[in-house]
Enzyme design. Structure first.
Site, PDB file in Angstrom:
ATOM      1  N   TYR A  57       8.260 -79.954  62.943  1.00  0.00           N
ATOM      2  CA  TYR A  57       7.214 -80.846  62.434  1.00  0.00           C
ATOM      3  C   TYR A  57       7.481 -82.243  62.958  1.00  0.00           C
ATOM      4  O   TYR A  57       8.622 -82.710  62.950  1.00  0.00           O
ATOM      5  CB  TYR A  57       7.184 -80.841  60.901  1.00  0.00           C
ATOM      6  CG  TYR A  57       6.119 -79.899  60.394  1.00  0.00           C
ATOM      7  CD1 TYR A  57       4.777 -80.191  60.601  1.00  0.00           C
ATOM      8  CD2 TYR A  57       6.451 -78.711  59.755  1.00  0.00           C
ATOM      9  CE1 TYR A  57       3.787 -79.319  60.178  1.00  0.00           C
ATOM     10  CE2 TYR A  57       5.468 -77.838  59.327  1.00  0.00           C
ATOM     11  CZ  TYR A  57       4.132 -78.149  59.551  1.00  0.00           C
ATOM     12  OH  TYR A  57       3.151 -77.290  59.141  1.00  0.00           O
ATOM     13  N   GLU A  59       4.973 -85.088  62.433  1.00  0.00           N
ATOM     14  CA  GLU A  59       3.875 -85.992  62.082  1.00  0.00           C
ATOM     15  C   GLU A  59       4.245 -87.431  62.408  1.00  0.00           C
ATOM     16  O   GLU A  59       5.380 -87.855  62.180  1.00  0.00           O
ATOM     17  CB  GLU A  59       3.548 -85.893  60.586  1.00  0.00           C
ATOM     18  CG  GLU A  59       2.482 -84.881  60.285  1.00  0.00           C
ATOM     19  CD  GLU A  59       3.029 -83.677  59.577  1.00  0.00           C
ATOM     20  OE1 GLU A  59       4.189 -83.298  59.886  1.00  0.00           O
ATOM     21  OE2 GLU A  59       2.311 -83.121  58.721  1.00  0.00           O
ATOM     22  N   ASP A 218     -17.096 -88.450  77.463  1.00  0.00           N
ATOM     23  CA  ASP A 218     -16.413 -87.169  77.267  1.00  0.00           C
ATOM     24  C   ASP A 218     -16.374 -86.495  78.641  1.00  0.00           C
ATOM     25  O   ASP A 218     -17.366 -85.949  79.111  1.00  0.00           O
ATOM     26  CB  ASP A 218     -17.204 -86.327  76.256  1.00  0.00           C
ATOM     27  CG  ASP A 218     -16.562 -84.960  76.015  1.00  0.00           C
ATOM     28  OD1 ASP A 218     -15.691 -84.560  76.821  1.00  0.00           O
ATOM     29  OD2 ASP A 218     -16.945 -84.291  75.042  1.00  0.00           O
ATOM     30  N   THR A 244     -10.746 -82.532  77.360  1.00  0.00           N
ATOM     31  CA  THR A 244      -9.885 -81.383  77.135  1.00  0.00           C
ATOM     32  C   THR A 244      -8.930 -81.286  78.324  1.00  0.00           C
ATOM     33  O   THR A 244      -9.150 -81.919  79.361  1.00  0.00           O
ATOM     34  CB  THR A 244     -10.697 -80.073  77.035  1.00  0.00           C
ATOM     35  OG1 THR A 244     -11.597 -80.021  78.138  1.00  0.00           O
ATOM     36  CG2 THR A 244     -11.468 -79.995  75.747  1.00  0.00           C
ATOM     37  N   LYS A 247      -9.619 -77.293  81.340  1.00  0.00           N
ATOM     38  CA  LYS A 247     -10.717 -76.921  82.246  1.00  0.00           C
ATOM     39  C   LYS A 247     -10.287 -77.239  83.688  1.00  0.00           C
ATOM     40  O   LYS A 247      -9.399 -76.583  84.216  1.00  0.00           O
ATOM     41  CB  LYS A 247     -12.003 -77.645  81.827  1.00  0.00           C
ATOM     42  CG  LYS A 247     -12.491 -77.236  80.425  1.00  0.00           C
ATOM     43  CD  LYS A 247     -13.822 -77.861  80.093  1.00  0.00           C
ATOM     44  CE  LYS A 247     -14.350 -77.386  78.748  1.00  0.00           C
ATOM     45  NZ  LYS A 247     -13.901 -78.214  77.616  1.00  0.00           N
ATOM     46  N   ARG A 253      -4.578 -75.390  76.544  1.00  0.00           N
ATOM     47  CA  ARG A 253      -5.706 -75.724  75.673  1.00  0.00           C
ATOM     48  C   ARG A 253      -5.303 -76.930  74.840  1.00  0.00           C
ATOM     49  O   ARG A 253      -4.207 -76.993  74.295  1.00  0.00           O
ATOM     50  CB  ARG A 253      -6.057 -74.549  74.764  1.00  0.00           C
ATOM     51  CG  ARG A 253      -6.576 -73.356  75.523  1.00  0.00           C
ATOM     52  CD  ARG A 253      -7.339 -72.416  74.631  1.00  0.00           C
ATOM     53  NE  ARG A 253      -8.721 -72.827  74.532  1.00  0.00           N
ATOM     54  CZ  ARG A 253      -9.682 -72.431  75.384  1.00  0.00           C
ATOM     55  NH1 ARG A 253      -9.404 -71.646  76.408  1.00  0.00           N
ATOM     56  NH2 ARG A 253     -10.917 -72.836  75.217  1.00  0.00           N
TER      57      ARG A 253
HETATM   58  N1  DSN Z   1     -17.206 -77.161  76.453  1.00  0.00           N
HETATM   59  C1  DSN Z   1     -17.832 -75.903  76.240  1.00  0.00           C
HETATM   60  C2  DSN Z   1     -18.091 -75.276  77.570  1.00  0.00           C
HETATM   61  O1  DSN Z   1     -18.475 -76.029  78.419  1.00  0.00           O
HETATM   62  O2  DSN Z   1     -18.000 -74.068  77.796  1.00  0.00           O
HETATM   63  C3  DSN Z   1     -17.126 -75.199  75.256  1.00  0.00           C
HETATM   64  O3  DSN Z   1     -16.998 -76.030  74.104  1.00  0.00           O
END
Ligand code: DSN
Length: 435
Positions: A57, A59, A218, A244, A247, A253
């Protein structure tokens, strides 16, 4: 379950789960992966994600904000609520400093579990419930966490959505500017999940400045292209950036938030104690590895190849008779408009997966069908570029897609395509990292 089973390797401790992981590996290996948001992570990322760092942990943060205005991070001070985090502090600091170096920002938070909570933390940090916000419409390529009425964002904040000019598929910047003057948003969100063109960060900045709004970019979809210097960066235009890491970045993830030092304090507070609790240090270690790999020259080659492949693939799709939203792409993704066919994107993607081509149905601008049906299919180049696909292979994929989608009920033809795909995939095996 005996105590010995706690020390057994996965294969012996749980053959059922091991078998399913093996089956998933085989599924992916024998088919063509074209989901634009998916990618195969680097081996070192997979190793770090599975590393024994899950016991702890931690935090808090690996620093305290002690100086004037509480803004400057003091790395040597203990900012955790649990003892024993000396090593974890070093791991998180590495991830933070590498993220800052990779993207050229003063501040990075690397604790975000995923993209939607990253956006939630930014809203929490900078706007109040009920405030006006603008973002891309989901049907025009936006994201649920950009104010969809069925998502927390749309329930808590007063979103107005912008879209694209239907004929061109390009964001309608004039209407956005006009609507912003009327709606007076506190924040405008740029970035989408199904927009094939480069977002004009200069225009977004001008529109935000004209109404005094914060600009959140984003960049989850194109962050890897930015990291690989194959796509313009939002840094210098956006006030806050979320992305994220799984990708185009090929990391684990998870997600990060990037900003300047001044905004960092509010972001920290929104992440912890505001929305998240114990950070996942194994994922943070994997993010550190991912950022290091993204700084290598070969990652720049990869990012450029992802775009080159998508552009070429788009042109081949047009040659095969398909209509593309915005007539092509500048990025890693292509949006195929199937409104000239007598079936939905759902039916189309189901026929394609039978042939071994994995895509997702997607709304197109002005779509008359609901989200579970849609009139489009989204395609992306990152995953198969990772596995070594180039022009020859993407030309074949475009021709296979035409053969399937020209006659989606022709099971004999689908079977033939499936066999051809299985043969090609054997020449492009995924590295087998499963022990
Ligand atoms: N961001 C989405 C996608 O593009 O597949 C999933 O949340």
């Amino acid at each position: 379950m005996t105590m010995e089973s706690m020390n057994m390797p996965l294969k012996e401790a749980d053959p059922e789960v091991y078998g399913l992981i093996r089956q998933e590996y085989d599924r992916v290996m024998g088919t063509v992966q074209l989901i634009a948001s998916e990618n195969f992570p680097a081996r070192a990322v997979i190793e770090a994600t599975g590393a024994p760092l899950q016991h702890k942990y931690a935090e808090g943060f690996p620093y305290k904000r002690l100086k004037k205005n509480n803004q400057v991070r003091e790395w040597k001070k203990d900012g955790r609520y649990y003892e024993g985090n000396q090593i974890m502090d070093q791991i998180e600091r590495l991830a933070i400093e590498r993220a800052q170096e990779l993207f050229g920002t003063e501040y990075a938070c690397v604790q975000l579990f995923s993209g939607a909570p990253a956006n939630e933390c930014v809203y929490e940090a900078f706007i109040e419930y009920g405030d006006h916000v603008m973002a891309m419409d989901l049907a025009n390529g936006g994201h649920l966490s950009h104010g969809s009425p069925v998502n927390y964002s749309g329930m808590r904040y007063n979103f107005m959505h912008y879209g694209v000019v239907e004929d061109t598929g390009i964001i309608d910047y004039d209407k956005l500017a006009k609507d912003a003057l009327e709606h007076k948003p506190k924040m405008i969100v740029a970035g989408a999940t199904a927009y094939p063109r480069i977002v004009d960060f200069v225009k977004f900045r001008e529109i935000c400045d004209s109404v005094g709004a914060e600009l959140l970019v984003d960049m989850s979809h194109f962050a890897g292209l930015v990291a690989g210097k194959a796509h313009p960066t939002p840094v210098g235009f956006a006030d806050v950036i979320t992305t994220t890491t799984h990708k185009t970045l090929r990391g684990p993830r998870g997600a990060v938030i990037l900003a300047d030092e001044e905004r960092g304090k509010a972001i920290d507070r929104a992440v912890f104690p505001g929305i998240q609790a114990g950070p996942h240090l194994n994922e943070i270690a994997a993010k550190a590895v991912c950022f290091q790999l993204c700084m290598q020259p070969e990652f720049q080659e990869y990012a450029q190849k992802v775009i080159d492949n998508a552009r070429f693939f788009g042109e081949e799709m047009k040659k095969q008779g398909f209509k593309l939203v915005s007539d092509g792409t500048d990025t890693h993704l292509i949006l195929v408009d199937l409104r000239d066919r007598n079936y939905s994107g759902n039916k189309g993607s189901k026929a394609l997966i039978k042939a071994g081509i994995c895509t997702n149905r997607n709304m197109v601008p002005g779509d008359p069908r609901p989200p579970m049906q849609t009139s489009g299919i989204r395609l992306g180049s990152p995953f198969m570029t990772t596995l070594g696909f180039g022009n020859d292979e993407f030309a074949k994929v475009a021709s296979w897609i035409r053969r399937v989608l020209d006659d989606i009920k022709n099971d004999e033809e689908i079977e033939k395509v499936h066999n051809e795909i299985a043969e090609l995939c054997q020449s492009f095996p995924h590295p087998d990292f499963l022990l």
